[in-house]
Design an enzyme around this catalytic site. Sequence first.
Site, PDB file in Angstrom:
ATOM      1  N   LEU A  53       0.862  -1.178   0.000  1.00 21.82           N
ATOM      2  CA  LEU A  53       0.000   0.000   0.000  1.00 21.82           C
ATOM      3  C   LEU A  53       0.896   1.225   0.000  1.00 21.82           C
ATOM      4  O   LEU A  53       1.953   1.223   0.646  1.00 21.82           O
ATOM      5  CB  LEU A  53      -0.899   0.038   1.244  1.00 21.82           C
ATOM      6  CG  LEU A  53      -2.071  -0.941   1.330  1.00 21.82           C
ATOM      7  CD1 LEU A  53      -2.805  -0.749   2.657  1.00 21.82           C
ATOM      8  CD2 LEU A  53      -3.031  -0.754   0.171  1.00 21.82           C
ATOM      9  N   ASP A  54       0.484   2.272  -0.708  1.00 22.35           N
ATOM     10  CA  ASP A  54       1.245   3.516  -0.682  1.00 22.35           C
ATOM     11  C   ASP A  54       1.391   4.006   0.753  1.00 22.35           C
ATOM     12  O   ASP A  54       0.494   3.811   1.588  1.00 22.35           O
ATOM     13  CB  ASP A  54       0.541   4.596  -1.504  1.00 22.35           C
ATOM     14  CG  ASP A  54       0.506   4.269  -2.992  1.00 22.35           C
ATOM     15  OD1 ASP A  54       1.241   3.361  -3.416  1.00 22.35           O
ATOM     16  OD2 ASP A  54      -0.263   4.925  -3.714  1.00 22.35           O
ATOM     17  N   LYS A  55       2.485   4.670   1.029  1.00 16.75           N
ATOM     18  CA  LYS A  55       2.758   5.162   2.377  1.00 16.75           C
ATOM     19  C   LYS A  55       1.601   5.961   2.978  1.00 16.75           C
ATOM     20  O   LYS A  55       1.246   5.753   4.146  1.00 16.75           O
ATOM     21  CB  LYS A  55       4.043   6.002   2.370  1.00 16.75           C
ATOM     22  CG  LYS A  55       4.434   6.545   3.732  1.00 16.75           C
ATOM     23  CD  LYS A  55       5.671   7.427   3.637  1.00 16.75           C
ATOM     24  CE  LYS A  55       6.004   8.060   4.982  1.00 16.75           C
ATOM     25  NZ  LYS A  55       7.160   8.984   4.882  1.00 16.75           N
ATOM     26  N   VAL A  57      -1.550   5.726   2.474  1.00  8.98           N
ATOM     27  CA  VAL A  57      -2.832   5.017   2.402  1.00  8.98           C
ATOM     28  C   VAL A  57      -3.002   4.088   3.598  1.00  8.98           C
ATOM     29  O   VAL A  57      -2.065   3.416   4.029  1.00  8.98           O
ATOM     30  CB  VAL A  57      -2.941   4.228   1.079  1.00  8.98           C
ATOM     31  CG1 VAL A  57      -4.217   3.394   1.035  1.00  8.98           C
ATOM     32  CG2 VAL A  57      -2.892   5.182  -0.108  1.00  8.98           C
TER      33      VAL A  57
END
Length: 215
Positions: A53-55, A57
Amino acid sequence: MALKILYEDNDIIVVIKPRGVFSQSSSGFEEDMVSLIKKHLGKDSYIGVVHRLDKPVYGIMVYGKNKKATGILCNELRKKNIRKIYEALVEGVPSENRGKLRDFIKKDNNISRVVEKDTEDAKEAVLEYEIIETKYSADRYITRLKINLLTGRHHQIRLQCAAHGFPILGDHKYNERVIKEKLDYNKVPALAAVALEFKHPKTGKEMKFKTGADF
């Protein structure tokens, strides 16, 4: 930072990744999920990264606790047998209540962009969306979407929503209004991984996990 565990056995651990935390090992001094899980299991424990997951998110993630379980889950991910559901708040209203977005994406450093199909290193990106609700707020429409991510490309949801005219609220990388007006929103995109479904790597049992979006 306390680790929120949804499920754990000898093969897997399912957790909630907070915003601002890397989903894999960080090369710097910032917190990451692998380190947080090792604090729980022991510093010499094996932690296998299955997906990311993106940082900025928030959401549900599964990690393998041994190489065999991790390998099976990674193979299931490649075969698109792991279901990942997100919720997002976007600016504007998609033209259809339900739809599928299909693009080709190329990653350039830490930014992705939509490109032509025959572009070198371009990868297909596909997602399905459904409108949950739409509200009018602060001179614009804000729509809550349910998103089924069918491929897992770099910044895929954030880029595709922006490219199709409904950028994610607060996204400082792909929402042009946020960038041009230098809006802050704490630089947090309104995007969360709210459901994860997969077969247990050892037992084959259907595993289903849900959480609420934090916005």
